[in-house]
Design a protein around this motif. Structure first.
Motif, PDB file in Angstrom:
ATOM      1  N   VAL A 127       0.842  -1.198   0.000  1.00  0.00           N
ATOM      2  CA  VAL A 127       0.000   0.000   0.000  1.00  0.00           C
ATOM      3  C   VAL A 127       0.877   1.249   0.000  1.00  0.00           C
ATOM      4  N   ARG A 128       0.613   2.161  -0.919  1.00  0.00           N
ATOM      5  CA  ARG A 128       1.315   3.441  -0.951  1.00  0.00           C
ATOM      6  C   ARG A 128       0.709   4.351   0.118  1.00  0.00           C
ATOM      7  N   VAL A 129       1.565   4.911   0.970  1.00  0.00           N
ATOM      8  CA  VAL A 129       1.118   5.729   2.100  1.00  0.00           C
ATOM      9  C   VAL A 129       1.657   7.149   1.940  1.00  0.00           C
ATOM     10  N   ILE A 130       0.754   8.121   1.830  1.00  0.00           N
ATOM     11  CA  ILE A 130       1.108   9.534   1.732  1.00  0.00           C
ATOM     12  C   ILE A 130       0.628  10.218   3.010  1.00  0.00           C
ATOM     13  N   LYS A 139      -3.309  18.790   0.258  1.00  0.00           N
ATOM     14  CA  LYS A 139      -2.411  17.812  -0.361  1.00  0.00           C
ATOM     15  C   LYS A 139      -3.126  16.970  -1.411  1.00  0.00           C
ATOM     16  N   VAL A 140      -4.418  16.696  -1.206  1.00  0.00           N
ATOM     17  CA  VAL A 140      -5.127  15.834  -2.154  1.00  0.00           C
ATOM     18  C   VAL A 140      -5.189  16.475  -3.544  1.00  0.00           C
ATOM     19  N   LEU A 141      -5.096  17.788  -3.599  1.00  0.00           N
ATOM     20  CA  LEU A 141      -5.124  18.488  -4.885  1.00  0.00           C
ATOM     21  C   LEU A 141      -3.776  18.421  -5.608  1.00  0.00           C
ATOM     22  N   GLU A 142      -2.740  17.966  -4.906  1.00  0.00           N
ATOM     23  CA  GLU A 142      -1.411  17.851  -5.514  1.00  0.00           C
ATOM     24  C   GLU A 142      -1.221  16.546  -6.269  1.00  0.00           C
ATOM     25  N   PHE A 143      -2.146  15.588  -6.093  1.00  0.00           N
ATOM     26  CA  PHE A 143      -2.006  14.306  -6.783  1.00  0.00           C
ATOM     27  C   PHE A 143      -2.203  14.501  -8.282  1.00  0.00           C
ATOM     28  N   ASP A 144      -1.262  13.988  -9.072  1.00  0.00           N
ATOM     29  CA  ASP A 144      -1.357  14.087 -10.528  1.00  0.00           C
ATOM     30  C   ASP A 144      -2.264  13.010 -11.111  1.00  0.00           C
ATOM     31  N   GLU A 145      -2.275  11.818 -10.497  1.00  0.00           N
ATOM     32  CA  GLU A 145      -3.021  10.709 -11.064  1.00  0.00           C
ATOM     33  C   GLU A 145      -4.532  10.843 -10.844  1.00  0.00           C
ATOM     34  N   GLN A 146      -5.277  10.127 -11.644  1.00  0.00           N
ATOM     35  CA  GLN A 146      -6.735  10.092 -11.535  1.00  0.00           C
ATOM     36  C   GLN A 146      -7.135   8.788 -10.853  1.00  0.00           C
ATOM     37  N   PHE A 147      -7.905   8.892  -9.800  1.00  0.00           N
ATOM     38  CA  PHE A 147      -8.378   7.714  -9.084  1.00  0.00           C
ATOM     39  C   PHE A 147      -9.784   7.342  -9.573  1.00  0.00           C
ATOM     40  N   ALA A 158     -13.023  15.134   4.828  1.00  0.00           N
ATOM     41  CA  ALA A 158     -13.099  16.328   3.984  1.00  0.00           C
ATOM     42  C   ALA A 158     -12.252  16.248   2.713  1.00  0.00           C
ATOM     43  N   PRO A 159     -11.024  15.667   2.740  1.00  0.00           N
ATOM     44  CA  PRO A 159     -10.248  15.592   1.496  1.00  0.00           C
ATOM     45  C   PRO A 159     -10.968  14.824   0.380  1.00  0.00           C
ATOM     46  N   ALA A 160     -11.802  13.860   0.748  1.00  0.00           N
ATOM     47  CA  ALA A 160     -12.544  13.105  -0.275  1.00  0.00           C
ATOM     48  C   ALA A 160     -13.537  14.008  -0.991  1.00  0.00           C
ATOM     49  N   LEU A 161     -14.209  14.870  -0.237  1.00  0.00           N
ATOM     50  CA  LEU A 161     -15.144  15.814  -0.848  1.00  0.00           C
ATOM     51  C   LEU A 161     -14.392  16.848  -1.686  1.00  0.00           C
ATOM     52  N   THR A 162     -13.235  17.286  -1.205  1.00  0.00           N
ATOM     53  CA  THR A 162     -12.413  18.233  -1.969  1.00  0.00           C
ATOM     54  C   THR A 162     -12.042  17.653  -3.328  1.00  0.00           C
TER      55      THR A 162
END
Length: 404
Positions: free
Chosen positions: A67-70, A98-106, A121-125
């Motif tokens: 698991v990748r952990v950030i 920080k969640v807005l810094e992810f380049d990949e699409q989930f 809250a980051p999930a809603l962001t």
């Protein structure tokens, strides 16, 4: 699926979300976790303090068991409401950035919401920024949890969290609850759409291999958080009325805000030789304590909705094949009675609670029968595989909907 999982707590902290993430990874999914810095439930760590190896921006990105952990910034959760609020606020704001810094699409986001609700809250962001659908698994209902803990002392804080929590719940594409009693709460208080609500019970570590370790006397075991809602004084009071039973002992494995109060009460009642405090233990140490347990004990304050939840320790007790004595209402009472795995009394009734403890302590045949029933019920309803099957199905449905 490419899954982003958001939870403030994660390894090396001792929370169930770690095994959930690793279980999804083992099933072939690409799993990334966005979490905070370890400071709660760290084995052999000081509560509220971030370990040295995670300070100064160290270990902000790791891979653990596939698991990748950030990790985002977080202020340690020390004692007192001020520090707790800072802890909540720091993760909420830093992880949402920080969640807005992810380049990949989930494909989908899975928010595993303990307390506080703002850890979701980051999930809603991310949903607002990139349209990523998210599933929220709710372990604690907010602001009801705030109301139960603060007992009306800070009404402005309750209203503040009420305003913050409503969109977190209402805008989740799927809101999954750990107890059926939460469904009415979210329908009537937060006005979540009924078709978005579902129930998946929590699971527990399978303790099938735990054998009874030979020991003298009878041991009553409490495991987990020792907070205000867990009615620790009631447990001690009920146990103190069992003085007529020779070699009857009560063991607490865990810690929390009521630990000091509990120790003081034990001293006042002259129970220091019969009540034992073992502190917080790692998951891999728990078989030892289940091994000496003849009975497991459970209690919850019933004055708020939180008292109707299903504490995860119940599944642990049942998985270990131990009979349960409980002062509780709601979903936990229903499970204990349906499984026929223990004796349940009304919350707050110390006399009835004590009588139930005595009955189990004096009847080994009853203990064996109830413990067996609990284990059978556990195998049918509360295994990790059953939980992951249901969760995976819900996540796949959301991911497919997002692709359309």
């Amino acid at each position: 699926m490419k899954i982003l999982i958001v939870c403030q707590r994660y390894w090396p902290e001792q929370f169930q979300i770690t095994s959930i993430c690793e279980g999804l990874s083992d099933r072939g999914h690409d799993v990334t976790v966005l979490c905070g810095l370890p400071n709660v439930g760290v084995p052999e760590g000081k509560p509220g303090m971030v370990p040295k190896e995670y300070r100064g921006k160290n270990n902000r990105s790791q891979v653990h068991n596939g698991v990748r952990v950030i990790r985002s910034f977080e202020i340690g959760r020390r004692t007192g409401p001020f520090w707790r609020f800072l802890n909540y606020l720091s993760f909420w704001k830093s992880a949402s950035h920080k969640v807005l810094e992810f380049d990949e699409q989930f494909d989908v986001t899975f928010a595993y919401q303990l307390s506080p609700a703002t850890m979701a809250a980051p999930a809603l962001t991310l949903k607002k920024a990139k349209g990523t659908p998210y599933l929220l698994y709710c372990c604690d209902a907010w602001p009801e949890w705030v109301r139960a803990v603060l007992q009306g002392r800070f009404p402005l804080l309750e209203r503040f969290f009420g305003r913050i929590c409503k969109p977190l719940y209402c805008e989740a594409d799927r809101l999954v609850v750990q107890t059926p009693s939460y469904i009415d709460y979210f329908l009537n208080v937060h006005h979540v759409r009924e078709e978005r609500l579902s129930y998946i019970p929590q699971f527990s570590t399978d303790n099938a291999g735990v054998n009874l370790i030979p020991h003298e006397g009878i041991n009553l075991l409490f495991v987990g958080n020792m907070g205000a809602l867990q009615c620790i004084p009631l447990i001690i009071e009920a146990f103190s009325r069992c003085a007529h039973i020779d070699d009857f002992h009560l063991h607490f494995v865990g810690d929390g805000s009521e630990l000091a109060t509990a120790k003081k009460l034990v001293d006042e009642k002259g129970l220091s030789g019969r009540v034992h405090f073992h502190g917080r233990k790692r998951f891999d140490e728990m078989p030892r304590y289940y091994g000496i347990a003849d009975i497991c004990v459970l209690a919850l304050d019933s004055s708020t909705l939180i008292g109707s939840t299903i504490p995860s320790k119940l599944q642990g007790y049942m998985g270990a094949g131990k009979p349960v004595v409980a002062a509780i209402e709601g979903g936990a009472r229903f499970i204990i009675e349906e499984a026929d795995c223990g004796i349940v009394v009304s919350p707050g009734d110390a006399e009835a609670f004590s009588e139930a403890m005595s009955r189990l302590a004096l009847d080994s045949g009853l203990r064996e029968r109830l413990g067996y029933n609990g284990r059978m019920y556990f195998e049918q309803h509360f295994t990790q595989d059953a939980y992951l099957d249901a969760l995976e199905h819900s996540l796949l449905a959301l991911a497919e909907k997002g692709d359309q």
